[in-house]
Design a protein around this motif. Structure first.
Motif, mmCIF file in Angstrom:
data_model
loop_
_atom_site.group_PDB
_atom_site.id
_atom_site.type_symbol
_atom_site.label_atom_id
_atom_site.label_comp_id
_atom_site.label_asym_id
_atom_site.label_seq_id
_atom_site.Cartn_x
_atom_site.Cartn_y
_atom_site.Cartn_z
ATOM 1 N N UNK A 103 0.799 -1.456 -0.085
ATOM 2 C CA UNK A 103 -0.056 -0.003 -0.061
ATOM 3 C C UNK A 103 0.921 1.123 -0.036
ATOM 4 N N UNK A 104 2.046 1.228 0.697
ATOM 5 C CA UNK A 104 2.853 2.320 0.938
ATOM 6 C C UNK A 104 3.511 2.522 -0.702
ATOM 7 N N UNK A 105 3.818 1.557 -1.441
ATOM 8 C CA UNK A 105 4.406 1.762 -2.695
ATOM 9 C C UNK A 105 3.309 2.188 -3.592
ATOM 10 N N UNK A 106 2.115 1.576 -3.662
ATOM 11 C CA UNK A 106 1.017 2.116 -4.583
ATOM 12 C C UNK A 106 0.637 3.376 -4.151
ATOM 13 N N UNK A 107 0.625 3.889 -3.138
ATOM 14 C CA UNK A 107 0.203 5.217 -2.676
ATOM 15 C C UNK A 107 1.550 6.307 -3.289
ATOM 16 N N UNK A 108 2.549 5.952 -3.125
ATOM 17 C CA UNK A 108 3.724 6.858 -3.464
ATOM 18 C C UNK A 108 3.724 6.869 -5.100
ATOM 19 N N UNK A 109 3.433 5.835 -5.762
ATOM 20 C CA UNK A 109 3.395 5.843 -7.191
ATOM 21 C C UNK A 109 2.063 6.579 -7.702
ATOM 22 N N UNK A 110 0.990 6.453 -6.977
ATOM 23 C CA UNK A 110 -0.248 6.932 -7.379
ATOM 24 C C UNK A 110 -0.074 8.356 -7.583
ATOM 25 N N UNK A 111 0.536 9.009 -6.799
ATOM 26 C CA UNK A 111 0.667 10.527 -6.671
ATOM 27 C C UNK A 111 1.689 10.974 -7.753
ATOM 28 N N UNK A 112 2.924 10.650 -7.129
ATOM 29 C CA UNK A 112 4.097 11.264 -8.064
ATOM 30 C C UNK A 112 4.333 10.723 -9.379
ATOM 31 N N UNK A 113 3.913 9.496 -9.588
ATOM 32 C CA UNK A 113 4.202 9.065 -11.017
ATOM 33 C C UNK A 113 2.899 8.966 -11.850
ATOM 34 N N UNK A 114 1.996 8.454 -11.191
ATOM 35 C CA UNK A 114 0.422 8.562 -12.152
ATOM 36 C C UNK A 114 -0.292 9.971 -12.380
ATOM 37 N N UNK A 115 0.004 10.527 -11.138
ATOM 38 C CA UNK A 115 -0.612 11.901 -11.065
ATOM 39 C C UNK A 115 0.013 12.690 -12.050
ATOM 40 N N UNK A 116 1.468 12.736 -12.078
ATOM 41 C CA UNK A 116 2.107 13.712 -13.149
ATOM 42 C C UNK A 116 1.862 13.117 -14.405
ATOM 43 N N UNK A 117 2.045 11.955 -14.636
ATOM 44 C CA UNK A 117 1.807 11.328 -15.948
ATOM 45 C C UNK A 117 0.221 11.779 -16.591
ATOM 46 N N UNK A 118 -0.636 11.507 -15.697
ATOM 47 C CA UNK A 118 -2.024 11.978 -16.172
ATOM 48 C C UNK A 118 -2.070 13.557 -16.515
ATOM 49 N N UNK A 119 -1.442 14.288 -15.534
ATOM 50 C CA UNK A 119 -1.375 15.849 -16.028
ATOM 51 C C UNK A 119 -0.744 15.993 -17.058
ATOM 52 N N UNK A 120 0.326 15.340 -17.553
ATOM 53 C CA UNK A 120 1.191 15.614 -18.677
ATOM 54 C C UNK A 120 0.095 15.487 -19.911
ATOM 55 N N UNK A 121 -0.542 14.089 -19.579
ATOM 56 C CA UNK A 121 -1.264 13.579 -20.814
ATOM 57 C C UNK A 121 -2.377 14.448 -21.149
ATOM 58 N N UNK A 122 -3.255 14.994 -20.004
ATOM 59 C CA UNK A 122 -4.182 15.808 -20.172
ATOM 60 C C UNK A 122 -3.916 17.233 -20.695
ATOM 61 N N UNK A 123 -2.732 17.597 -20.302
ATOM 62 C CA UNK A 123 -2.324 18.995 -20.742
ATOM 63 C C UNK A 123 -1.693 19.026 -22.186
ATOM 64 N N UNK A 124 -1.278 18.035 -22.651
ATOM 65 C CA UNK A 124 -0.324 17.749 -23.684
ATOM 66 C C UNK A 124 -1.112 18.791 -24.913
ATOM 67 N N UNK A 125 -2.364 18.250 -25.216
ATOM 68 C CA UNK A 125 -3.214 18.871 -26.508
ATOM 69 C C UNK A 125 -2.890 20.627 -26.436
ATOM 70 N N UNK A 126 -3.050 21.021 -25.157
ATOM 71 C CA UNK A 126 -2.858 22.410 -25.116
ATOM 72 C C UNK A 126 -1.491 22.861 -24.831
ATOM 73 N N UNK A 127 -0.766 22.183 -24.358
ATOM 74 C CA UNK A 127 0.874 22.522 -24.327
ATOM 75 C C UNK A 127 1.280 22.565 -25.837
ATOM 76 N N UNK A 128 0.849 21.508 -26.816
ATOM 77 C CA UNK A 128 1.192 21.489 -28.158
ATOM 78 C C UNK A 128 0.647 22.796 -29.031
ATOM 79 N N UNK A 129 -0.526 22.992 -28.556
ATOM 80 C CA UNK A 129 -1.241 24.415 -29.223
ATOM 81 C C UNK A 129 -0.522 25.527 -28.790
#
Ligand code: NAD
Length: 257
Positions: A103-129
């Motif tokens: 659970x500690x591992x899942x929690x750390x990855x959920x925020x710092x990797x998956x949270x950041x990855x999802x933001x990169x993905x969601x923001x990408x089309x706008x950043x490209x524009x």
């Protein structure tokens, strides 16, 4: 040197305190419009009130799968564009590897990797524009492993690889993607560790701080604003030829290449 960030729209996660707050303050000083993201609405509102620029607050838990899309949606609805994304939010448990649970591992990855990855993905089309940029806050533990920092170290390494991978894609899409590795930076999180050492060894805060800095072979800890200024530079058009850069801002703690 002009950073040319005035009027740009920047999303900053982890903005309620520490490094994220300092990033928000430096970007606001450059005249950027801000989307402030963290869990604590109260702290974000207080920060927004203290800044002399247009801001919106999005209080959410970035571990939740739909949070990133909501953050980007709010930014676009309010400002019509996204120019900069700074992924700062992160919290990983330290400790004996044999004591850390799944659970500690899942929690750390959920925020710092998956949270950041999802933001990169969601923001990408706008950043490209907007031909914008991303700065990921990783950490020196991503380059140098240590026994009591297995979750943080590996998640930081993963985030550095994601930075390089997206920088590769960014060459084609016109999005710059870079990372900053802070060394020990005196935020609430580190302050708590220094206080714990001080009470354990029955010494005062200044002596505990000195002792920890000596162990890391640095002259002193960093200030959040020192990290934030490096972030602002990498985020800005002034760093227009920086692509996939991993910048250690660590007082010399990292001695390897
Ligand atoms: P901090 O604990 O002071 O602040 C963390 C921020 O992230 C806060 O704004 C908090 O609200 C936000 N946050 C935490 N969990 C969240 C969640 N589930 N959803 C949304 N937001 C959440 O941390 P800091 O010391 O300022 O560190 C910031 C980043 O820098 C982290 O990614 C950390 O790993 C990295 N870093 C810090 C240091 C250091 O010495 N302080 C060193 C290397 C790397």
């Amino acid at each position: 040197m002009k950073l040319e960030l005035a009027g740009k729209v920047a999303i900053v996660t982890g903005a309620s305190r520490g490094i994220g707050r300092a990033v928000a303050e430096v970007l606001a000083g450059e005249g950027a419009k801000l989307v402030l993201v963290a869990r604590s609405a109260d702290r974000l509102e207080a920060l927004a009130t203290s800044l002399a620029v247009d801001t919106i607050v999005v209080a959410c838990d970035l571990r939740e799968p739909d949070a990133a899309a909501r953050v980007v949606g709010c930014a676009v609805e309010r400002f019509g564009a996204v120019d900069v994304l700074v992924n700062v939010a992160g919290a990983t448990k330290r400790g004996d590897f044999l004591e850390l649970a799944d659970a500690d591992w899942a929690d750390g990855y959920a925020l710092k990797l998956f949270g950041a990855m999802r933001l990169c993905r969601a923001a990408w089309p706008h950043l490209r524009a907007s031909r914008g940029s991303i700065v990921n806050i990783s950490g020196i533990g991503g380059r140098t492993g240590s026994a009591d920092f297995t979750i943080g170290g590996t998640v930081n390494a993963a985030l550095l690889n994601l930075t390089k991978a997206l920088a590769d894609r960014g060459v084609r899409d016109g999005v710059r993607v870079n990372a900053v590795n802070p060394g020990s930076t005196l935020t609430e999180r580190l302050r708590a560790r220094v206080e714990a050492l001080a009470s354990e060894e029955r010494i005062d805060f200044a002596d505990a701080e000195k002792k920890m800095a000596e162990k890391l072979r640095v002259a002193r800890f960093g200030a959040p604003a020192e990290i934030a200024r490096a972030v602002a530079f990498l985020a800005s058009p002034a760093a227009g030829y920086c692509q996939g850069v991993v910048l250690d801002v660590d007082g010399g703690a990292t001695r390897t290449l």
